[in-house]
Design an enzyme around this catalytic site. Structure first.
Site, short mmCIF file in Angstrom:
data_model
loop_
_atom_site.label_atom_id
_atom_site.label_comp_id
_atom_site.label_asym_id
_atom_site.label_seq_id
_atom_site.Cartn_x
_atom_site.Cartn_y
_atom_site.Cartn_z
N LYS A 38 1.70 16.31 7.86
CA LYS A 38 1.40 16.27 6.43
C LYS A 38 1.75 14.90 5.85
O LYS A 38 2.43 14.09 6.50
CB LYS A 38 2.17 17.36 5.70
N ARG A 136 11.89 28.63 -1.89
CA ARG A 136 10.81 27.72 -2.27
C ARG A 136 9.49 28.49 -2.23
O ARG A 136 8.84 28.65 -3.26
CB ARG A 136 10.81 26.52 -1.32
N TYR A 264 10.53 -9.99 -13.80
CA TYR A 264 10.38 -9.32 -15.09
C TYR A 264 11.72 -9.00 -15.73
O TYR A 264 12.68 -8.62 -15.06
CB TYR A 264 9.59 -8.01 -14.92
N MET A 313 4.90 -4.75 -9.13
CA MET A 313 3.88 -3.88 -8.55
C MET A 313 3.44 -4.34 -7.17
O MET A 313 3.30 -3.55 -6.24
CB MET A 313 2.66 -3.78 -9.47
#
Length: 369
Positions: A38, A136, A264, A313
């Site tokens: 997965k 779950r 930043y 990013m």
């Protein structure tokens, strides 16, 4: 390791084979093996990994969602595929591609039986999930009669396995809890077998369970993270080989003077002369902002270079003061010499998260050995 010209995730299939054989050595020869692929095979390459597991002799594959299984079928994977978290809206596609659903609730069972009836299926394989403490997904003991009543005389479906999931198989302090889960699963699966009049195969052990509770291997085991080189404990990690190596290059080097800032929001401010390198990898590639401000460390020519400032990013900046390097040189984020687990620890997280976060835009390179 070959020279890279861009950010690359190198997948070593010989390491995958090593891990598979190591985990198989911990179980009986007749015990079946399910490989969990997965989340793009834990952030690597689902198709490449699935094909290798098929070649190695895995008995089953497992994915989380229907679309993952469809991808495997469309690339020629023939092995049975268990869908761990099917949704009713995906049943039509699931059946079309011969994917096998985990049935975990009354609602899902009722809806799947209706779909199976409308398509006049014959003994379509399904898997019954029991909740033994993870809380779950899964049926409870009070659901046994409902499951039996719905399935026993139904010719559209056939239960091929019952299974559950250990909550803390890697934690020695929770051994009593794990043993109670195993006992609960034995009781639940045995009771369902009696009601159905046949005995589907059973599976409960994940990677840590294979190592710590081999007596509960039943007819099949499931492994995810272990196949990719991580065993949730240092002693096991030493016997496994990381499949994925994430590396990048130095795009540009800067010399930063006292009182200058980097990135930043001026998140890093230099108190002295510093040399920094800008790397073409950022949070869009899977290196989340939590790795900024020194919490993430990469390696250049065997020396540690901490991330400084905020992760951007598409870029990170690292401190290379005192490291002899140049633009274009290779940078290791994680791999056999510096595991994803150790990289993740800096941000107080786990290998699963950093591995599965690696963006699909990162180039994949496959090697056999």
């Amino acid at each position: 390791m070959s020279k890279v010209g861009e950010t690359t995730l190198v997948l070593d299939l010989s390491a995958l084979a090593h891990n598979y054989h190591y985990l198989r050595s911990k179980i009986k020869p007749e015990t079946k093996f399910l490989g969990v692929v997965k989340a793009f095979a834990y952030g690597s390459d689902m198709v490449v990994i699935a094909k290798k597991l098929e070649q190695l002799g895995a008995y089953y594959l497992a994915v989380a969602y229907e679309n993952e299984g469809v991808l495997l079928r469309n690339t020629g994977i023939k092995l049975p595929i268990l869908v761990l978290h099917p949704l009713a809206s995906n049943f039509e596609g699931l059946i079309k591609y011969n994917l096998e659903p985990s049935i975990y609730s009354k609602n899902i069972l009722t809806q799947f039986l209706a779909e199976a009836s409308s398509k006049q299926l014959d003994a379509y394989p399904i898997h019954i999930k029991f909740n033994t403490g993870l809380n779950r997904l899964g049926f409870s003991e009070s659901d046994l009669d409902f499951i039996s009543d719905e399935i026993k005389e139904n010719r559209n479906v056939k239960v091929v396995s019952t299974f559950s999931h250990l909550a803390a198989s890697e934690d020695a302090n929770e051994r009593e809890f794990s043993l109670n889960q195993i006992a609960a699963f034995k009781k639940l699966s045995g009771a369902l077998n009696q009601k159905l009049g046949y005995a589907p195969m059973r599976h409960m052990l994940n990677t840590s369970g294979i190592i710590n509770y081999p007596e509960a291997q039943f007819e099949m085991v499931r492994s995810g993270i272990g196949l990719y080189g991580y065993g949730n404990e240092a002693a096991v990690d030493a016997s496994l080989q990381p499949v994925a190596t994430l590396k990048t290059i130095i795009s540009q080097i800067h010399h930063i003077g006292p009182n200058e800032s980097v990135g930043y929001n001026r998140a890093f401010s230099s108190q002295e002369l510093k040399k920094t390198a800008t790397l073409p990898i950022g949070h869009a590639d899977g290196i989340g902002r939590q790795y900024g401000k020194g919490k993430g460390i990469v390696t250049i020519h065997g020396k540690k270079a901490p991330i400084i400032g905020n992760v951007c990013m598409d870029m990170i900046m690292v401190d290379i003061t005192g490291i002899d390097c140049k633009e274009g040189d290779e940078v290791l984020v994680f791999g056999p010499d510096k595991s994803a687990e150790s990289f993740a620890e800096g941000a107080n997280t786990i290998s699963y998260e950093i591995l599965t976060a690696i963006s699909q835009r990162v180039k994949r390179e496959v090697k056999e050995g």
